[in-house]
Design a protein around this motif. Structure first.
Motif, PDB file in Angstrom:
ATOM      1  N   GLU A 102      -2.657 -12.143 -40.958  1.00 15.55           N
ATOM      2  CA  GLU A 102      -1.490 -13.687 -40.496  1.00 15.55           C
ATOM      3  C   GLU A 102      -1.610 -14.936 -39.486  1.00 15.55           C
ATOM      4  O   GLU A 102      -2.057 -15.467 -39.748  1.00 15.55           O
ATOM      5  CB  GLU A 102       0.075 -12.576 -39.572  1.00 15.55           C
ATOM      6  CG  GLU A 102       0.868 -12.296 -41.195  1.00 15.55           C
ATOM      7  CD  GLU A 102       1.484 -11.447 -40.243  1.00 15.55           C
ATOM      8  OE1 GLU A 102       2.495 -11.148 -40.907  1.00 15.55           O
ATOM      9  OE2 GLU A 102       1.587 -10.945 -38.893  1.00 15.55           O
ATOM     10  N   ASP A 103      -3.147 -14.225 -38.716  1.00 16.13           N
ATOM     11  CA  ASP A 103      -3.238 -14.977 -37.945  1.00 16.13           C
ATOM     12  C   ASP A 103      -4.507 -15.315 -37.995  1.00 16.13           C
ATOM     13  O   ASP A 103      -4.340 -16.750 -37.760  1.00 16.13           O
ATOM     14  CB  ASP A 103      -3.567 -14.181 -36.164  1.00 16.13           C
ATOM     15  CG  ASP A 103      -3.305 -13.375 -35.525  1.00 16.13           C
ATOM     16  OD1 ASP A 103      -1.578 -14.386 -35.517  1.00 16.13           O
ATOM     17  OD2 ASP A 103      -3.250 -12.326 -34.625  1.00 16.13           O
TER      18      ASP A 103
ATOM     19  N   HIS B 191      -3.848  -3.957 -39.808  1.00 18.76           N
ATOM     20  CA  HIS B 191      -4.440  -5.212 -40.363  1.00 18.76           C
ATOM     21  C   HIS B 191      -3.582  -6.487 -40.455  1.00 18.76           C
ATOM     22  O   HIS B 191      -3.888  -7.686 -40.784  1.00 18.76           O
ATOM     23  CB  HIS B 191      -5.627  -5.457 -41.173  1.00 18.76           C
ATOM     24  CG  HIS B 191      -7.096  -3.956 -40.599  1.00 18.76           C
ATOM     25  ND1 HIS B 191      -7.504  -4.599 -40.173  1.00 18.76           N
ATOM     26  CD2 HIS B 191      -6.788  -2.424 -41.156  1.00 18.76           C
ATOM     27  CE1 HIS B 191      -8.255  -3.287 -39.682  1.00 18.76           C
ATOM     28  NE2 HIS B 191      -8.078  -2.014 -39.967  1.00 18.76           N
ATOM     29  N   LEU B 192      -2.158  -6.297 -40.533  1.00 16.86           N
ATOM     30  CA  LEU B 192      -1.895  -7.334 -40.852  1.00 16.86           C
ATOM     31  C   LEU B 192      -1.587  -8.362 -39.870  1.00 16.86           C
ATOM     32  O   LEU B 192      -1.102  -9.351 -40.147  1.00 16.86           O
ATOM     33  CB  LEU B 192       0.263  -7.067 -41.276  1.00 16.86           C
ATOM     34  CG  LEU B 192       0.844  -7.369 -42.205  1.00 16.86           C
ATOM     35  CD1 LEU B 192       0.656  -7.767 -43.471  1.00 16.86           C
ATOM     36  CD2 LEU B 192       2.143  -7.046 -42.101  1.00 16.86           C
ATOM     37  N   ASP B 193      -1.251  -8.373 -38.720  1.00 15.85           N
ATOM     38  CA  ASP B 193      -1.125  -8.885 -37.713  1.00 15.85           C
ATOM     39  C   ASP B 193      -2.255  -9.692 -38.027  1.00 15.85           C
ATOM     40  O   ASP B 193      -2.691 -10.745 -37.694  1.00 15.85           O
ATOM     41  CB  ASP B 193      -1.229  -8.301 -36.285  1.00 15.85           C
ATOM     42  CG  ASP B 193       0.486  -7.848 -35.871  1.00 15.85           C
ATOM     43  OD1 ASP B 193       1.266  -8.185 -36.537  1.00 15.85           O
ATOM     44  OD2 ASP B 193       0.560  -7.220 -35.233  1.00 15.85           O
ATOM     45  N   ASP B 194      -4.265  -9.001 -38.187  1.00 13.41           N
ATOM     46  CA  ASP B 194      -5.157 -10.043 -38.178  1.00 13.41           C
ATOM     47  C   ASP B 194      -5.260 -10.564 -39.084  1.00 13.41           C
ATOM     48  O   ASP B 194      -5.347 -11.592 -39.362  1.00 13.41           O
ATOM     49  CB  ASP B 194      -5.666  -9.426 -38.145  1.00 13.41           C
ATOM     50  CG  ASP B 194      -6.433  -8.434 -36.965  1.00 13.41           C
ATOM     51  OD1 ASP B 194      -5.758  -8.623 -35.726  1.00 13.41           O
ATOM     52  OD2 ASP B 194      -6.949  -6.950 -37.051  1.00 13.41           O
TER      53      ASP B 194
ATOM     54  N   THR C 265      -0.588  -1.263 -41.645  1.00 18.40           N
ATOM     55  CA  THR C 265       0.067  -2.133 -40.023  1.00 18.40           C
ATOM     56  C   THR C 265      -1.278  -2.306 -38.942  1.00 18.40           C
ATOM     57  O   THR C 265      -0.923  -3.179 -38.575  1.00 18.40           O
ATOM     58  CB  THR C 265       1.256  -0.952 -39.640  1.00 18.40           C
ATOM     59  OG1 THR C 265       1.476  -0.150 -40.224  1.00 18.40           O
ATOM     60  CG2 THR C 265       1.289  -0.948 -37.865  1.00 18.40           C
TER      61      THR C 265
END
Length: 74
Positions: free
Chosen positions: A41-42, A36-39, A34
């Protein structure tokens, strides 16, 4: 459902953390994903945009123009 194999040293660290905090290894795996997934994807999006720009399929905007547009220019 997700199953992952971890290197023994990482598995041991995760096991120790879980025992020390009375939480499950699954809890910490979920937290790590959770967090690190945003990072990730970015990063993927930025890499794709860079490739498009280098291939001439997109334009860039000078930083000074962006800063002026958002009222950040001196």
């Amino acid at each position: 459902m997700l199953a992952i194999r971890l290197p023994p040293d990482l598995e041991a660290r995760l096991e120790n953390l879980a025992k020390a905090t009375a939480r499950t290894k699954t809890f910490y795996a979920r937290e790590a994903i959770t967090a690190h997934l945003d990072d990730l994807e970015d990063l993927y999006l930025a890499e794709q945009r860079l490739l498009e720009n280098r291939a001439g399929r997109s334009d860039s905007v000078p930083l000074a123009d962006v800063m002026k547009h958002y009222g950040l220019a001196d």
